[in-house]
Design a protein around this motif. Structure first.
Motif, PDB file in Angstrom:
ATOM      1  N   TYR A 188       0.762  -0.968  -0.174  1.00 48.93           N
ATOM      2  CA  TYR A 188       0.296  -0.156   0.087  1.00 48.93           C
ATOM      3  C   TYR A 188       1.445   1.222   0.267  1.00 48.93           C
ATOM      4  O   TYR A 188       0.549   2.340  -0.921  1.00 48.93           O
ATOM      5  CB  TYR A 188      -0.772  -0.227   0.784  1.00 48.93           C
ATOM      6  N   ASN A 239       0.266   4.230  13.576  1.00 49.98           N
ATOM      7  CA  ASN A 239      -0.671   3.070  13.395  1.00 49.98           C
ATOM      8  C   ASN A 239      -0.171   2.668  11.909  1.00 49.98           C
ATOM      9  O   ASN A 239      -1.036   1.311  11.187  1.00 49.98           O
ATOM     10  CB  ASN A 239      -2.488   3.885  13.414  1.00 49.98           C
ATOM     11  N   PHE A 240      -0.201   4.033  10.925  1.00 47.75           N
ATOM     12  CA  PHE A 240       0.471   2.891   9.412  1.00 47.75           C
ATOM     13  C   PHE A 240       2.200   2.976   9.367  1.00 47.75           C
ATOM     14  O   PHE A 240       2.235   4.122   8.337  1.00 47.75           O
ATOM     15  CB  PHE A 240       0.155   3.630   8.443  1.00 47.75           C
ATOM     16  N   MET A 271       1.764   6.095   6.156  1.00 45.15           N
ATOM     17  CA  MET A 271       1.181   7.452   5.572  1.00 45.15           C
ATOM     18  C   MET A 271       2.991   8.294   5.365  1.00 45.15           C
ATOM     19  O   MET A 271       2.175   9.788   5.283  1.00 45.15           O
ATOM     20  CB  MET A 271       1.336   7.440   6.983  1.00 45.15           C
ATOM     21  N   ARG A 307       2.873   8.178   1.586  1.00 41.06           N
ATOM     22  CA  ARG A 307       1.481   9.135   0.830  1.00 41.06           C
ATOM     23  C   ARG A 307       1.974  10.435   1.008  1.00 41.06           C
ATOM     24  O   ARG A 307       0.870  11.518   0.818  1.00 41.06           O
ATOM     25  CB  ARG A 307       0.587   8.618   2.151  1.00 41.06           C
ATOM     26  N   THR A 337      -0.538  13.402   9.768  1.00 37.96           N
ATOM     27  CA  THR A 337      -2.225  12.897  10.084  1.00 37.96           C
ATOM     28  C   THR A 337      -1.746  11.936  11.862  1.00 37.96           C
ATOM     29  O   THR A 337      -0.584  11.556  12.202  1.00 37.96           O
ATOM     30  CB  THR A 337      -1.577  11.221   9.837  1.00 37.96           C
ATOM     31  N   ARG A 386      -9.548  -3.932  11.255  1.00 34.93           N
ATOM     32  CA  ARG A 386      -8.553  -3.709  10.088  1.00 34.93           C
ATOM     33  C   ARG A 386      -6.965  -2.920  11.153  1.00 34.93           C
ATOM     34  O   ARG A 386      -7.481  -2.501  11.750  1.00 34.93           O
ATOM     35  CB  ARG A 386      -8.521  -3.149   9.334  1.00 34.93           C
ATOM     36  N   THR A 400      -7.418   2.003  12.846  1.00 33.37           N
ATOM     37  CA  THR A 400      -6.991   3.433  11.711  1.00 33.37           C
ATOM     38  C   THR A 400      -7.751   4.632  12.414  1.00 33.37           C
ATOM     39  O   THR A 400      -9.239   4.236  12.732  1.00 33.37           O
ATOM     40  CB  THR A 400      -7.187   2.458  10.596  1.00 33.37           C
ATOM     41  N   CYS A 401      -7.377   5.785  11.715  1.00 33.40           N
ATOM     42  CA  CYS A 401      -8.970   7.492  11.222  1.00 33.40           C
ATOM     43  C   CYS A 401     -10.182   6.673  10.364  1.00 33.40           C
ATOM     44  O   CYS A 401     -11.147   7.689  10.999  1.00 33.40           O
ATOM     45  CB  CYS A 401      -8.362   8.353  11.437  1.00 33.40           C
ATOM     46  N   VAL A 402      -9.690   5.693   9.984  1.00 28.16           N
ATOM     47  CA  VAL A 402     -11.151   4.772   8.990  1.00 28.16           C
ATOM     48  C   VAL A 402     -11.720   3.689   9.528  1.00 28.16           C
ATOM     49  O   VAL A 402     -12.725   3.346   9.007  1.00 28.16           O
ATOM     50  CB  VAL A 402     -10.954   4.675   7.680  1.00 28.16           C
ATOM     51  N   SER A 423      -9.302   2.137   0.990  1.00 26.31           N
ATOM     52  CA  SER A 423      -8.139   2.752   0.979  1.00 26.31           C
ATOM     53  C   SER A 423      -7.152   2.139   0.243  1.00 26.31           C
ATOM     54  O   SER A 423      -6.897   1.046  -0.642  1.00 26.31           O
ATOM     55  CB  SER A 423      -7.572   2.980   2.275  1.00 26.31           C
ATOM     56  N   PHE A 476      -8.258  10.774  -0.610  1.00 28.45           N
ATOM     57  CA  PHE A 476      -8.422  10.376   1.186  1.00 28.45           C
ATOM     58  C   PHE A 476      -8.001  11.564   1.943  1.00 28.45           C
ATOM     59  O   PHE A 476      -7.236  12.155   2.296  1.00 28.45           O
ATOM     60  CB  PHE A 476      -7.200   9.469   1.537  1.00 28.45           C
TER      61      PHE A 476
END
Ligand code: SIN
Length: 489
Positions: free
Chosen positions: A109, A155-156, A160, A163, A231, A282, A287-289, A453, A459
């Protein structure tokens, strides 16, 4: 740790293409065991300032390269990341806790943003406008914003960063990245591969530090930094926006969420159940989502709750390095405490834990009076808006199920929050799909799927979930300035 390439494990900061030690170091621990994995350079504001100055110098020649040259270097970086996917995933799991398969997914990703923006960088265009007078020609140029500061979450730890760095790099900018204190190793491994790919010194700088306030303060206050991309939580985002106001920086903020996931009576349960599971659990709900509030219509509530419970019972909690583990620990003792408090509050207000509901008896003694950072995957039925789980981002493996009767009622409930990042719903009636998608006050609406995602879709959130968009063809605009040129002829 059994890395095929042990030289990916770095522990110094990366500034101007060099590995730089600091006077102090801080420990990075494995959240599944509490074991110390590395002692990393603890940079201070002066080191951040130096990195900003270096970036400002390097950016000028990077901006003069052709977009094709930048794209080719980025493509080499992408290839190296994918060639080292297994090692990068191991590093990520060890410092963050997510299961190895999920970590491998994150590496792909993360790399996808580099691949995508290498191409988007070649498609930056300007405009020629119809002039207002015969002797004038009017143009719009797009130029790199300059130096940006990127503050990234645990968290990522990989995606992140890419991105933010990939669009910056493609646009001709240079960055100073402050990774989360808990997960600096993934950032440093990315820097090592960028170095090997031929990214010039000073274009990516990684400032590892346990003092987020000092580094964030320098990035926001320093006038050489023209943009901040962050983020993380809404609380910290607000502070960074305030601090950036002094030097009037452009900001991108990917902040907190309180995602509703709505299951209407006409939903296909064979889709809604696994997709809700994927969205909610997940990264152990971190995650924020992730679905935060699951609203289920009266006529389907019991069937949905029973089917979701069956699936949750099959999940295997444990050390992400172990085969078969599907859900890892929470990042630290504070995260565990918050999740436990939210569940206790819901139970005290009448919810029922049909599965899970408590800390799991796994893992090492991490101190602070807590024995472990594992929390059992949990389903709470009979959740109501009076509970904390309605208002707050849980950031853990807890699925509260709310009952609703009508479409109007649930849209009102879903929008009753200060946040507006991701939302989800499951329905088959196409008229309803359009109606609800339009009415949800969110930056992202995911219909009949729990995972949206990727590098292609924009996003980002509305309301207090942030400003700006990442990924997609729009993401590069965050790193570009518009210049209007008026030419007399
Ligand atoms: C996040 O939680 O901050 C990012 C999640 C994603 O990219 O899907």
């Amino acid at each position: 740790m059994q890395l095929a390439d042990a030289s990916l494990l770095k522990s110094d900061a990366y500034i101007d293409g060099q590995w730089v030690a600091a006077e102090k170091r801080f420990a990075v621990t494995n959240p599944a065991t509490g074991a110390v994995i590395a002692e990393v350079a603890d940079a201070d504001a002066a080191m951040a300032r130096h990195a900003i100055e270096v970036a400002a110098k390097a950016q000028k020649s990077w901006a003069r390269e052709t977009a094709k040259t930048r794209a080719m270097i980025m493509r080499d970086w992408f290839n190296l990341i994918m060639q080292n996917q297994d090692d990068l995933a191991q590093i990520l799991t060890l410092e963050m806790g997510k299961p190895l398969a999920e970590a491998k997914g994150e590496i792909a990703y993360g790399a996808s943003f580099i691949d995508w923006f290498a191409e988007e960088g070649r498609r930056i265009t300007g405009d020629i406008l119809m002039p207002h007078q015969h002797d004038k020609r009017l143009m719009v140029l797009k130029q790199p914003i300059g130096v940006y500061g990127a503050i990234t979450p645990w968290n990522f730890p990989n995606a992140m960063i890419t991105r933010k760095v990939a669009p910056g790099m493609a646009a001709g900018c240079a960055g100073v990245v402050k990774p989360a204190q808990q997960t600096p190793l993934s950032a440093l491994a990315l820097a090592e591969l960028a170095h090997r790919a031929g990214v010039p010194a000073g274009i990516v700088n990684i400032i590892t530090s346990s003092d987020a306030a000092a580094i964030g303060g320098e990035l926001c206050a320093n006038a050489l930094v023209r943009k901040i991309s962050f983020t993380g939580s809404t609380e910290v985002g607000r502070r960074l926006m305030q601090q950036s106001a002094e030097t009037v920086k452009k900001v991108s903020m990917e902040l907190g969420g309180n995602a509703p996931l709505i299951v209407f009576d006409d939903a296909d349960l064979s889709v809604a159940v696994p997709e809700a599971l994927a969205s909610k659990f997940r990264n152990a709900g971190q995650t924020c989502v992730c679905a935060n509030r699951i609203f289920v219509q009266d006529g389907i509530y019991d069937d949905f709750a029973a089917a979701l419970t069956e699936e949750v019972k099959k999940m295997r909690l444990g050390d992400g390095m172990e085969a078969g583990v599907t859900i890892g620990p929470l990042i630290d003792a504070a995260a565990l405490e918050k999740v436990a408090e939210c569940v206790e509050d819901a139970l005290a207000h009448g919810a029922e834990a049909v599965v899970g509901g408590k800390r799991a008896d796994l893992g090492a003694d991490l101190g602070a009076g807590l024995e472990t950072t594992f929390f059992e995957p949990t389903i709470l039925t009979d959740a109501t808006p009076k509970m904390r789980v309605f208002r707050e981002e849980i950031f853990g493996p807890v699925a509260p199920l709310f009952r609703f009767k009508s479409e109007d009622e649930v849209v009102g409930l879903a929008n009753d929050t200060i946040f507006g990042l991701a939302s989800y719903f499951f329905a088959r009636d196409m008229a309803r799909v359009w109606r609800v998608a339009e009415q949800l006050d969110y930056g992202i609406v995911s219909v009949n799927t729990g995972i949206f995602s990727n590098e292609i879709g924009p996003f980002g959130g509305v309301k207090q979930s942030g400003v700006g968009r990442e990924g997609s063809r729009y993401g590069i605009d965050e790193y570009l300035e518009m210049k209007y040129v008026c030419l007399g002829v």
